[in-house]
Motif scaffolding. Structure first.
Motif, PDB file in Angstrom:
ATOM      1  N   ASP A 146       0.866  -1.176   0.000  1.00 52.52           N
ATOM      2  CA  ASP A 146       0.000   0.000   0.000  1.00 52.52           C
ATOM      3  C   ASP A 146       0.906   1.230   0.000  1.00 52.52           C
ATOM      4  O   ASP A 146       1.687   1.423   0.931  1.00 52.52           O
ATOM      5  N   SER A 180     -13.963  -9.829  -7.885  1.00 49.62           N
ATOM      6  CA  SER A 180     -14.042  -8.725  -6.922  1.00 49.62           C
ATOM      7  C   SER A 180     -13.371  -7.499  -7.536  1.00 49.62           C
ATOM      8  O   SER A 180     -12.552  -7.620  -8.455  1.00 49.62           O
ATOM      9  N   MET A 205     -11.027  -5.615  -6.362  1.00 44.01           N
ATOM     10  CA  MET A 205      -9.576  -5.705  -6.191  1.00 44.01           C
ATOM     11  C   MET A 205      -8.978  -6.755  -7.127  1.00 44.01           C
ATOM     12  O   MET A 205      -7.968  -6.515  -7.785  1.00 44.01           O
ATOM     13  N   SER A 243      -8.805  -5.700 -10.725  1.00 45.15           N
ATOM     14  CA  SER A 243      -7.792  -4.678 -10.971  1.00 45.15           C
ATOM     15  C   SER A 243      -6.385  -5.263 -11.057  1.00 45.15           C
ATOM     16  O   SER A 243      -5.502  -4.665 -11.652  1.00 45.15           O
ATOM     17  N   ARG A 275      -5.548  -0.151  -8.939  1.00 42.49           N
ATOM     18  CA  ARG A 275      -6.526   0.761  -8.327  1.00 42.49           C
ATOM     19  C   ARG A 275      -7.911   0.139  -8.465  1.00 42.49           C
ATOM     20  O   ARG A 275      -8.239  -0.402  -9.505  1.00 42.49           O
ATOM     21  N   TRP A 276      -8.708   0.269  -7.408  1.00 43.42           N
ATOM     22  CA  TRP A 276     -10.056  -0.288  -7.429  1.00 43.42           C
ATOM     23  C   TRP A 276     -10.961   0.534  -6.527  1.00 43.42           C
ATOM     24  O   TRP A 276     -10.513   1.306  -5.697  1.00 43.42           O
ATOM     25  N   THR A 328     -14.307  -0.148  -3.969  1.00 44.20           N
ATOM     26  CA  THR A 328     -15.119  -1.167  -3.310  1.00 44.20           C
ATOM     27  C   THR A 328     -16.602  -0.893  -3.558  1.00 44.20           C
ATOM     28  O   THR A 328     -16.972   0.214  -3.960  1.00 44.20           O
ATOM     29  N   GLY A 342      -9.172   1.993  -3.307  1.00 44.16           N
ATOM     30  CA  GLY A 342      -7.993   1.293  -2.829  1.00 44.16           C
ATOM     31  C   GLY A 342      -6.929   1.284  -3.899  1.00 44.16           C
ATOM     32  O   GLY A 342      -7.220   1.450  -5.085  1.00 44.16           O
TER      33      GLY A 342
END
Length: 85
Positions: free
Chosen positions: A13, A41, A43, A46, A57-58, A60, A66
């Motif tokens: 991160d 999902s 994430m 991505s 990058r995504w 939620t 995120g």
């Protein structure tokens, strides 16, 4: 150096340098608590197709954004000669 299905990746991160190891899997094998993230999902989608050094990058379902840098591919089926998994 490309994330494919069943790849195990090391993510960092960029905001806090937290490291996380995840395996990109099919929905029926998903277990986020154990580090298995579904390709369907936000994430997981991505990550698919990105290379080491790329920033995923995504968003939620709750609208939170995120991002994580792919710092290593720890396992990739094709690289190990497994073309059936």
């Amino acid at each position: 150096d490309i994330v494919t299905m069943n790849s195990r990746v090391l993510l960092v991160d960029p905001s806090n340098q937290a490291r996380q190891t995840l395996t990109l899997c099919y929905p029926e094998d998903s277990d986020p608590g154990a580090g298995f993230i579904s390709v369907l999902s936000p994430m997981g989608a991505s990550l698919l197709g990105l290379r080491v050094g790329s920033l995923a990058r995504w968003r939620t379902p709750h609208g939170t954004e995120g991002m994580a840098e792919i710092t290593a591919i720890l396992f990739q089926p094709e690289a190990s000669g497994d073309y059936t998994t």
